[in-house]
Design a protein around this motif. Structure first.
Motif, PDB file in Angstrom:
ATOM      1  N   SER A 106       0.728  -1.205   0.066  1.00 49.35           N
ATOM      2  CA  SER A 106      -0.048  -0.039  -0.099  1.00 49.35           C
ATOM      3  C   SER A 106       0.892   1.305   0.050  1.00 49.35           C
ATOM      4  N   GLU A 107       1.932   1.200   0.860  1.00 48.87           N
ATOM      5  CA  GLU A 107       2.866   2.488   1.028  1.00 48.87           C
ATOM      6  C   GLU A 107       3.500   2.705  -0.436  1.00 48.87           C
ATOM      7  N   ASN A 108       4.076   1.509  -1.140  1.00 45.11           N
ATOM      8  CA  ASN A 108       4.677   1.400  -2.239  1.00 45.11           C
ATOM      9  C   ASN A 108       3.892   2.049  -3.320  1.00 45.11           C
ATOM     10  N   GLU A 109       2.712   1.656  -3.422  1.00 42.00           N
ATOM     11  CA  GLU A 109       1.573   2.166  -4.465  1.00 42.00           C
ATOM     12  C   GLU A 109       1.661   3.883  -4.357  1.00 42.00           C
ATOM     13  N   SER A 110       1.422   4.097  -3.079  1.00 45.28           N
ATOM     14  CA  SER A 110       1.156   5.431  -2.725  1.00 45.28           C
ATOM     15  C   SER A 110       2.339   6.170  -3.438  1.00 45.28           C
ATOM     16  N   LEU A 111       3.535   5.566  -3.111  1.00 43.54           N
ATOM     17  CA  LEU A 111       4.728   6.533  -3.376  1.00 43.54           C
ATOM     18  C   LEU A 111       4.686   6.399  -5.023  1.00 43.54           C
ATOM     19  N   LYS A 112       4.434   5.482  -5.506  1.00 45.72           N
ATOM     20  CA  LYS A 112       4.491   5.381  -6.968  1.00 45.72           C
ATOM     21  C   LYS A 112       3.463   6.496  -7.711  1.00 45.72           C
ATOM     22  N   SER A 113       2.245   6.635  -7.251  1.00 45.07           N
ATOM     23  CA  SER A 113       1.256   7.449  -7.513  1.00 45.07           C
ATOM     24  C   SER A 113       1.767   8.866  -7.495  1.00 45.07           C
ATOM     25  N   LYS A 114       2.505   9.117  -6.305  1.00 40.90           N
ATOM     26  CA  LYS A 114       3.105  10.651  -6.333  1.00 40.90           C
ATOM     27  C   LYS A 114       4.171  10.770  -7.069  1.00 40.90           C
ATOM     28  N   LEU A 115       5.095   9.907  -7.283  1.00 38.73           N
ATOM     29  CA  LEU A 115       6.159   9.895  -8.241  1.00 38.73           C
ATOM     30  C   LEU A 115       5.409  10.270  -9.786  1.00 38.73           C
ATOM     31  N   ALA A 116       4.262   9.366  -9.692  1.00 38.17           N
ATOM     32  CA  ALA A 116       3.700   9.599 -11.385  1.00 38.17           C
ATOM     33  C   ALA A 116       3.352  11.004 -11.657  1.00 38.17           C
ATOM     34  N   MET A 134       1.833   0.470 -16.414  1.00 39.33           N
ATOM     35  CA  MET A 134       0.261   0.285 -16.957  1.00 39.33           C
ATOM     36  C   MET A 134      -0.671   0.481 -15.676  1.00 39.33           C
ATOM     37  N   ASN A 135      -0.250   0.066 -14.758  1.00 45.89           N
ATOM     38  CA  ASN A 135      -1.189   0.123 -13.443  1.00 45.89           C
ATOM     39  C   ASN A 135      -1.265   1.810 -13.073  1.00 45.89           C
ATOM     40  N   GLY A 136      -0.008   2.253 -12.999  1.00 46.29           N
ATOM     41  CA  GLY A 136       0.128   3.754 -12.779  1.00 46.29           C
ATOM     42  C   GLY A 136      -0.522   4.476 -13.690  1.00 46.29           C
ATOM     43  N   LEU A 137      -0.313   4.124 -14.906  1.00 45.54           N
ATOM     44  CA  LEU A 137      -1.125   5.092 -16.022  1.00 45.54           C
ATOM     45  C   LEU A 137      -2.762   4.926 -15.919  1.00 45.54           C
TER      46      LEU A 137
END
Length: 879
Positions: free
Chosen positions: A746-756, A785-788
């Motif tokens: 969950s923490e990883n996805e949140s960071l990836k979203s902020k980076l994107a 693709m998930n981030g997109l």
């Protein structure tokens, strides 16, 4: 002349032939046995091939049958005319080296004129042009004037099928009268109209064709006759077609009643009424012989028949499922001749209704696919649906070509019929090439074919695990020999054996065959034509010769384990019927010393609770210590006693019935424990689907269960060790680790979203309008693709209505995403077609739905070009 019914005519024929010394045999299954040359039985003589060739000794040299047959060669014409059908019954009388032309001709004439009462002046025989012997019998013995005997050429009156037995024919035609004729001046026997109908065909099998057109006279001449029961009924009842004879007419009337239609009023309705009437007959009989709907082989034939009937039901306006109701009428009209239909009716109804429901889902899926194909044609500016896509709809979704044509024509499109037929021919060619090349018998030739057909084996293994008997035949892998010596692989045949041969799902025994001078290790025991048991293996030492008395010893430990598994299979089948329902039918089994496998008809995966219940019932019956008893009785008595018989299985006059207390009673030739307590334990280890409507259970018994739990325990200890805990606390430790992992993800996805979002920046100032539709197309780096998809959802929300296109380069590969809102779709924008167009620029492909689509690409350098192309593609889409 009395207008006899179909069931009366069938019985009259069989009784007549019995009075002429024929053994009347029940119809064989529609599924060929040991014959790979046929998909389905299509003639009365097909199941009797081993008797014609001498590969097996017939139970009598005169045999008569009424054989159920299916032919689908002209399935496309069924319904369109009243002449065509896929299912028929073939009356036949056969001679294996017994009587020949004189008797065959005389009896055919006697039956038609005396027994049935047809007018002799309306019957016309035909013969092969060079068959003067048949001419003389008809002319001099029967008394038919020469001008009423017709000579026809090889195409019409000479039966042959490649290499193998063949010979001239003599057919009998009936003049149905001018009302059925074409009215042409030269109308006579052989005319294509319906006036002169062929009712009987006598085939005089007197030659052997070597395959190159050279004919040799056979030592054993045979008679193979055939008369279509439905055709005979048409003549006797003086009706227009097979759809008007008593039993089929009753079925046809039920189709009309169900559809609220009247036969003979509208041609298109009549086509559907006839097609459904025919196809439900074929489907009912196929299912009663154990065929299930699948996408290949005979299962595909059945699926096609059911789906065509269901489709034509829709055309007639029938709502919901209706085939089981029609099948009940088929059973009612045919159960006199085929009692197995009544026995299997619940199962037949379930298979039909299940397939109908599946097709109703499939046809709706097909309509969606067709809608997408229309959109595709529209985008490309095409007006003709390709033959390949038309065939895909036909083959995958069961769409007849006329349905696709009809739907498209309403919208101004057409189909490539030529391309459709080319695709169909291609599939047929592949199917023909895939069919195994075999000999006339439809079996692969082996060394065993050379053994004298009179050689047979008596099984004495129910009472004995050791036995002394004389060697009758020895073979190596290639030839019959007098002796086998050390190191040679081969097969030993004896008069009597305690070795069980592989059959009925039970694997054959292993063991040894010994003399004072030699030891032969039996690796498998096989059953061959004529009741021969072959002991296959290798000479371990010394030599064994033909004529010697040998000692045969089975591996007792393996036999006992096999017996546990076989007896458990009987308990399992009964338990499945109790838990899942009476529709459960055995579709196959394998019983070895190590395990048991049981295939059964059921239409969904079993739940954990159902598996547990079945397992508990079997173990309960094991613990009760039920006596296992066997009795030999007639098939009729066995069925009366409530014994379960197998689908499509051909049983002899007397059968072996295995009872386990009052719990289970089955026809079975296998070996079993003497008491269910000998099985000790039962454990199901897997349950899975193996084909449409067929599930498979794998299970263990006795020591196999103990070994299974031992391995489970070892695995649990190993898992606990890896988790650094005890087996008792392993589950708690896994749950703790899963919670930790979830939090980290969950923490990883949140960071990836902020980076994107950081990589993208503020892009709302890049929004442009294309014909009044807002479009945002941009690119960024390092987002998967998930981030997109997450970003796309956020941007679509900010945009309100419009189109979002994102491109990202991640690990040297391109990811593309397109999202289109509802209003933008109404304006003409289509995400799937848009993504397809721009993906080509970056060297990739993809597609999707009108509202969302994604693609990949191999050329990151072209991303700016792809983004720049978005507005132009949309301009072409938006109205």
């Amino acid at each position: 002349m009395k207008k006899y019914g179909v069931n009366e005519l069938r019985q009259m024929f069989l009784d007549f032939m019995e009075s002429k010394g024929h053994l009347v045999m029940n119809s064989f299954s529609l599924v060929p046995q040991n014959d790979k040359s046929l998909l389905l039985i299509n003639a009365g003589m097909a199941p009797l091939k081993p008797y014609f060739t001498g590969a097996e000794i017939p139970p009598r040299t005169r045999v008569s049958t009424c054989q159920k047959c299916i032919r689908t060669g002209d399935i496309e014409n069924v319904g369109k005319t009243a002449r065509h059908g896929t299912f028929f019954e073939m009356l036949g009388n056969f001679s294996f080296g017994d009587y020949f032309k004189h008797e065959a001709i005389a009896w055919s004439w006697e039956f038609l004129t005396k027994t049935v009462g047809l007018d002799p002046d309306r019957l016309y025989p035909s013969i092969y042009q060079d068959d003067d012997e048949a001419f003389d019998i008809w002319n001099k013995e029967v008394g038919i004037p020469a001008e009423r005997i017709f000579r026809f050429g090889k195409e019409d009156n000479f039966w042959e099928h490649g290499a193998g037995p063949c010979g001239p024919c003599s057919e009998i035609y009936y003049d149905r009268g001018e009302k059925y004729g074409c009215g042409k001046p030269g109308c006579t026997v052989g005319c294509d109209c319906d006036r002169y109908m062929e009712v009987w065909n006598n085939v005089f099998t007197q030659f052997e064709n070597d395959g190159n057109g050279n004919y040799e006279v056979l030592k054993q001449k045979n008679i193979d006759t055939g008369m279509g029961l439905e055709r005979l009924a048409v003549v006797v009842q003086d009706v227009d077609s097979i759809f008007d004879v008593d039993t089929i007419c009753a079925l046809r009337n039920l189709v009309c009643e169900t559809a609220g239609k009247e036969y003979g009023k509208v041609y298109s309705d009549d086509v559907s009424i006839r097609l459904i009437t025919d196809h439900i007959r074929s489907a009912t009989f196929l299912i009663s012989d154990g065929v299930m709907p699948t996408n290949e082989g005979r299962g595909y034939v059945l699926r096609r028949l059911i789906r065509r009937a269901a489709r034509h039901g829709r055309l007639l306006g029938i709502k919901g499922t209706f085939l089981a109701k029609l099948s009940a009428e088929v059973i009612n009209g045919s159960k006199d001749g085929y009692p197995e239909l009544e026995e299997k009716k619940d199962f037949i109804f379930k298979v039909l209704t299940n397939e109908e429901n599946q097709f109703n889902k499939t046809i709706d899926q097909g309509l969606k696919i067709l809608s997408d194909l229309e959109e595709d044609m529209k985008a490309k500016g095409e007006t003709v649906l390709s033959g390949e896509n038309t065939f895909k709809l036909y083959d995958t979704y069961g769409f007849p070509i006329d349905l696709t044509k009809e739907i498209l024509e309403e919208k101004g499109y057409s189909i490539d019929e030529e391309g459709f037929h080319a695709a169909m021919d291609k599939q047929r060619k592949q199917a023909r090439e895939a069919r195994e090349v075999t000999n006339y018998m439809g079996a692969d030739a082996t060394v065993y074919d050379q053994i004298d057909v009179a050689v047979t084996t008596e099984f004495v293994g129910y009472e004995n695990t050791e036995f002394a008997s004389e060697v009758t035949v020895l073979t190596t892998e290639k030839e019959i020999v007098d002796s086998l010596v050390e190191g040679q692989k081969g097969t030993i045949f004896v008069n009597k054996t305690p070795f069980y041969a592989t059959m009925g799902g039970q694997e054959g025994d292993t063991g040894v065959i010994e003399t004072a001078n030699g030891v032969f290790v039996v690796e498998s025991t096989i059953k061959l034509l004529g009741g021969k048991f072959g002991h296959v293996g290798v000479m371990k030492s010394g030599m064994i010769s033909k004529g010697e008395t040998v000692s045969l010893k089975i591996n007792v430990a393996e036999r006992k384990d096999t017996e546990k598994n076989h007896s458990a299979t009987h308990l399992l089948q009964k338990a499945l019927k109790l838990v899942l329902g009476a529709h459960v039918e055995q579709k196959g089994s394998l019983v070895t010393p190590d395990r048991l496998r049981f295939d059964f008809a059921h239409f969904q995966a079993m739940t954990a609770e159902e598996i547990q219940k079945v397992e508990a019932i079997v173990n309960e019956e094991i613990q009760k210590g039920l006596p296992v008893e066997t009795a030999v009785m007639s098939i009729e008595d066995a069925k009366k006693s409530g014994a379960m018989a197998l689908f499509g299985e051909k049983y002899g006059d007397s059968v072996r019935v295995v009872s386990m207390g009052d719990f289970s009673k089955e026809l079975c030739g296998g070996t079993h424990v003497s008491n269910t307590s000998n099985i000790q334990l039962f454990k199901i280890v897997s349950e899975a689907g193996v084909a449409a409507g067929v599930r498979r259970i794998e299970a263990l018994t006795g020591n196999g269960v103990i070994e299974y739990y031992k391995k489970q325990e070892e695995m649990l200890v190993a898992v606990a060790k890896a988790l650094k805990t005890t087996p008792a606390e392993a589950v708690e430790k896994v749950q703790h680790l899963q919670a930790e992992l979830k939090a980290v993800n969950s923490e990883n996805e949140s960071l990836k979203s902020k980076l994107a979002q950081g990589a993208l920046g503020d892009v709302m100032n890049r929004v442009v309008e294309v014909k009044g539709v807002k479009v945002l197309a941009t690119s960024l780096e390092g987002v998967d693709m998930n981030g997109l998809r997450d970003l796309g959802d956020q941007l679509k929300e900010k945009l309100g209505e419009g189109v979002v296109v994102l491109a990202s380069v991640n690990d040297g590969k391109v990811n593309l995403l397109a999202m289109v809102t509802e209003q933008a779709q109404k304006a003409g924008a289509h995400a799937g077609n848009l993504i397809k167009a721009i993906a080509a620029i970056v060297g990739g492909g993809g597609g999707g739905r009108p509202n969302m689509a994604q693609a990949g690409g191999k050329n990151p350098a072209k991303v700016p070009e792809a983004i720049a192309a978005v507005a132009g593609v949309l301009e072409g889409q938006i109205k």
